[in-house]
Write a protein that holds these residues in place. Structure first.
Motif, PDB file in Angstrom:
ATOM      1  N   GLN A 219       0.794  -1.217   0.000  1.00 45.03           N
ATOM      2  CA  GLN A 219       0.000   0.000   0.000  1.00 45.03           C
ATOM      3  C   GLN A 219       0.836   1.282   0.000  1.00 45.03           C
TER       4      GLN A 219
ATOM      5  N   GLU B 241     -13.430  -1.685   1.128  1.00 44.41           N
ATOM      6  CA  GLU B 241     -12.253  -1.428   1.954  1.00 44.41           C
ATOM      7  C   GLU B 241     -11.835  -2.681   2.718  1.00 44.41           C
TER       8      GLU B 241
ATOM      9  N   ARG C  11     -10.139  -5.251   0.496  1.00 41.47           N
ATOM     10  CA  ARG C  11      -8.759  -5.033   0.077  1.00 41.47           C
ATOM     11  C   ARG C  11      -7.759  -5.622   1.053  1.00 41.47           C
TER      12      ARG C  11
ATOM     13  N   PRO D  54      -4.990  -6.728  -9.626  1.00 42.04           N
ATOM     14  CA  PRO D  54      -5.272  -5.987  -8.382  1.00 42.04           C
ATOM     15  C   PRO D  54      -4.243  -4.898  -8.108  1.00 42.04           C
TER      16      PRO D  54
ATOM     17  N   PHE E 184      -5.300  -1.058  -7.571  1.00 38.53           N
ATOM     18  CA  PHE E 184      -5.315  -0.532  -6.204  1.00 38.53           C
ATOM     19  C   PHE E 184      -4.002   0.079  -5.733  1.00 38.53           C
TER      20      PHE E 184
END
Lengths: 383, 258
Positions: free
Chosen positions: A38, B80, B83, B107, B111
């Motif tokens: 992330q 959310e 994920r 993905p 993302f």
């Protein structure tokens, strides 16, 4: 001396990093926090930029404060140590926690076993492949025609072997459930054609000939043609999708290994049903188009009886029979191509989509070609 | 109650329309757990899994994933939660129109903001983890069922989720690949503290990797047993559970000596 510091802030997903200017072509990166999918992207881009701008030869990544490192983080370490080594420099990852270091050790050779050779094909190869595919397609086509003729003649000789239950089911799906759309399109076409032709004919005071025009064109040409096109969109596609899905689920293989002929089992009932209902659908289409025409004529002030008389006078039984014959042939083609495309499905969801599209397109093309042949034949025969 | 609960199921009952499949299901899954859901064919293992990942809504009860109720989450909240989890389906469910690399990369593309080099490297590492390096440019249809399944696990891991749901991961794999898969799971659970929720029938695999498990009983319509696999096999008070885990016929279990 740290020259740049940055961080990716997120509640429980903290990462900060700093770079040090190259001394003897050696840069250092200090990482702090959690290195994961992330929050990795900025660090990755910045490191790339730094290495290029500073012309880094050797790289030291200090991971002493890294408290979490997922596989993407590992990819980061791996990528930059490889990049530096490829350029002839030295890379070092310092102070990495033992379990992370172990994992990095395992990953470092993830692609050593097999270096992928990307198969590149030349244009000649492509042309060759396409030609072979065309040949196969042609062969499949004739094989299928043969299979179909044999299965169908077998069914005709022994009607008991036809799965009548499936035929009835298909009659409902192909016929009864299509009546509404066929009637609707028929009605609209009758309405539009008669109205549009009535306007110019009015200038000559010849509106009454709209009835003849509509009757002839609907019965001989448009009725069978448009009904067949509706059928191609509605039924041909559904046959292709259904049989195609059965094919990719290996249901066709299951039928074959049970000793059942898929053509006889799946195709014959569908084609039979389609051929049986098509004349009726065409009839519905014609009747509703004439009703549409009648509405226009009534609104122009002609009595209904005049309209009907005009139509019955202009049409012969031969016109009607010719139209119906065409309808049956069209239905045969549409249902047949739907089933063929279904059986030709290769694998995967995309293939089903392709089969369905191809069933509709080939169906309409076949209808158009055959209609042309009919027009010429009827003309020569004087029908 | 432990403080590292990642999934908590409370009084869940599930079913379709009037037919109740399972009721009164409650259990907790902890961080880094390898949690196995076992049960006879048709007992609702996969259905339970689909409830856990929010594909089906329960008749009643709560499912909390990291403290958030997935049964009541709206679409954005659900996305959310999604994920943070990765799922590999029973049949693989790879996208047939994409190569393996593209399947795993999808993905990441959607993302993250990673560069294409980064995404490709990450995807290839994931594929190497399931032994599919060298097959990046193959289409799913060109692979065997076992390979497709492994590729699906690689795709489930694409975003390095903290919870991975695997529906029958080792079914259809040869013993060596299945062993490697077990080791991969152990490794990931240990080093990355990924939580695994696995639906499986493979007893050998359960005893090797499973830390805790539940066994669903179709007849009683609820959980028959909960605990560590080896413990349940040897010490469960329920003969049906013991016979299930010992692979013996439950009808003969009365005659077994323990």
């Amino acid at each position: 001396m740290p020259v740049s510091e940055a961080s990716h802030k997120d509640s429980d997903n903290f990462l900060s990093w700093s770079f040090e200017r190259p001394e003897d072509n050696t840069s250092s990166v200090y990482l702090n926090g959690s290195l994961n999918t992330q929050n990795l992207s900025r660090l990755w881009q910045e490191t790339e930029k730094r290495i290029d701008e500073d012309n880094t030869k050797n790289l030291i990544i200090d991971a002493g404060k890294v408290n979490y490192l997922d596989m993407s983080g590992q990819a980061y370490l791996l990528h930059f140590s490889r990049l530096i080594e490829e350029r002839g420099g030295k890379s070092q990852i310092k102070n990495l926690r033992k379990d992370f270091a172990d994992m990095l050790g395992q990953l470092s050779c993830f692609d050593c076993m097999e270096k992928t050779a990307y198969p590149k094909s030349s244009i000649l190869e492509e042309i060759g492949k396409a030609t072979i595919k065309l040949g196969h397609d042609a062969r499949d086509f004739f094989t299928f025609v043969g299979q179909f003729v044999s299965a169908f003649s077998h069914a005709l000789i022994r009607p008991g072997t036809i799965r009548w239950k499936d035929v009835y089911l298909n009659i409902e799906n192909v016929g009864a459930k299509a009546v509404f759309i066929v009637c609707l399109i028929g009605f609209l076409m009758g309405l539009i054609i008669s109205f549009q032709s009535a306007m110019p004919l009015r200038m000559f005071g010849a509106e009454i000939f709209v009835a003849r025009l509509l009757g002839l064109s609907m019965v001989r040409e448009l009725g069978p043609l448009v009904t067949a096109i509706i059928l191609a969109g509605r039924t041909g596609s559904s046959f292709a999708a259904e049989i195609g899905t059965m094919k990719i689920n290996e249901e066709i293989n299951a039928l074959t290994t049970m000793g059942l002929n898929p053509v006889k089992f799946l195709v014959v009932p569908r084609m039979l049903a389609t051929m049986l209902v098509m004349p009726f659908l065409t009839l519905f289409f014609i009747i509703f188009s004439l009703i549409g025409g009648a509405l226009v004529m009534l609104s122009l002030g002609f009595p209904l009886i005049t309209y009907i008389n005009q139509i019955t006078m202009s049409l012969t039984m031969a016109d009607f029979a010719g139209g119906m014959f065409k309808a049956v042939i069209f239905s045969l083609l549409v249902s047949w191509i739907g089933c063929v495309r279904g059986l030709q499905t290769t694998s995967g969801a995309k293939a089903v989509g392709l089969s369905t599209t191809s069933a509709v397109v080939s169906g309409i093309v076949l209808i158009a070609i055959t209609d042309g042949i009919f027009a010429v034949t009827f003309y020569i025969l004087g029908i | 109650m432990r403080d590292d609960v990642v999934i908590s199921v409370k009084n869940l009952s599930m079913g379709f329309q009037d037919e109740i499949l399972m009721q009164d299901i409650s259990f907790e899954i902890y961080s880094g757990d390898i949690f196995v859901i076992l049960g006879g064919s048709g007992s609702g293992k996969s259905t339970l899994l689909k409830h856990l990942i929010g594909l089906y809504s329960p008749l009643s009860g709560q499912i909390l994933i990291k403290g958030r109720d997935i049964t009541r989450a709206d679409d954005s909240e659900k996305a959310e939660i999604m994920r943070a989890i990765g799922i590999s389906y029973q049949s693989g469910a790879l996208f047939g129109s994409m190569t393996l690399l593209e399947n795993v990369r999808l993905p990441l593309e959607e993302f993250t903001n990673l560069t294409i080099t980064a995404m490709n490297l990450i995807s290839r590492i994931k594929l190497s983890q399931v032994g599919l390096i060298g097959y990046e440019n193959h289409m799913p249809s060109e692979l065997s069922a076992g390979m497709q399944k492994r590729a699906a696990i690689a795709r489930a891991m694409a975003l390095d989720p903290s919870i991975l749901f695997l529906d029958e991961p080792s079914a259809g794999l040869d013993p060596i690949t299945s062993l490697e898969l077990d080791e991969l799971i152990l490794n990931l659970a240990q080093s990355l503290r990924i939580t695994f929720v696995i639906v499986t029938h493979e007893l050998s695999s359960i005893f090797k990797i499973g830390r805790r498990m539940i066994i669903l009983d179709k007849k009683r319509k609820t959980i028959a047993a909960e605990g560590a696999p080896a413990d349940l096999r040897n010490n469960s008070s329920d003969p049906w559970v013991r016979s299930f885990l010992n692979r013996t016929n439950p009808d003969k279990v009365q005659n077994l000596k323990h």
